[in-house]
Design a protein around this motif. Structure first.
Motif, short mmCIF file in Angstrom:
data_model
loop_
_atom_site.label_atom_id
_atom_site.label_comp_id
_atom_site.label_asym_id
_atom_site.label_seq_id
_atom_site.Cartn_x
_atom_site.Cartn_y
_atom_site.Cartn_z
N ASP A 30 48.38 -48.91 -21.87
CA ASP A 30 48.00 -47.96 -22.91
C ASP A 30 49.28 -47.50 -23.60
O ASP A 30 50.14 -46.88 -22.96
N SER A 32 49.56 -45.26 -25.99
CA SER A 32 49.42 -43.96 -26.64
C SER A 32 50.12 -42.77 -25.97
O SER A 32 50.36 -41.78 -26.65
N ARG A 53 48.39 -42.31 -16.02
CA ARG A 53 48.09 -43.28 -17.08
C ARG A 53 48.59 -44.68 -16.72
O ARG A 53 49.18 -45.37 -17.54
#
Length: 129
Positions: A30, A32, A53
């Motif tokens: 990911d 982001s 994450r």
């Protein structure tokens, strides 16, 4: 002529738990989060990310890292910044993982040693915020 540091070096504690991972590819990463470091070589792909994450598929992972960010932009001609910090930390028998960006550097220390590392750096004249 060698540069002389006028101001004390300031490091900021990041209140995030980090993990260091090895992945087969970047598909499950990911992109982001605010903090994400990726290194790709002919031998491996490493990801340093927030522990909450993690990439969807990791080959191996090392949890339990905390980070300090060197505040401000470090000029590429600046000498001895990481050497001074790593020397101080290694003398105290703590492991260190360094991640560099264009602007600055991040020092990752195992969570169990983080408070001791911060106290040590403060005793050596580093400002920790």
């Amino acid at each position: 002529m060698e540069r002389v540091r006028i101001m004390a070096l300031t490091l900021k504690k990041l209140e995030i738990d980090f993990s260091v991972c090895k992945v087969a590819d970047l598909a499950g990463v990911d992109l982001s989060p605010e903090f994400l470091f990726i290194a790709k070589t002919d031998e491996e792909i490493s990801v340093v990310c927030e522990s909450s994450r993690l990439p969807s598929e990791v080959l191996t992972v090392e949890h339990g890292w905390k980070a300090l960010r060197i505040q401000g932009v470090i000029d590429f001609e600046e000498l001895g910044v990481i050497a001074g910090l790593s020397s101080c930390i290694s003398k105290a028998k703590m492991s260190l993982f360094v991640v560099s960006t264009y602007n600055t550097d991040y020092l990752l220390v195992k969570d169990k040693n983080f408070a001791r590392c911060v106290a040590l750096l403060e005793s050596e004249g580093y400002l920790i915020v």
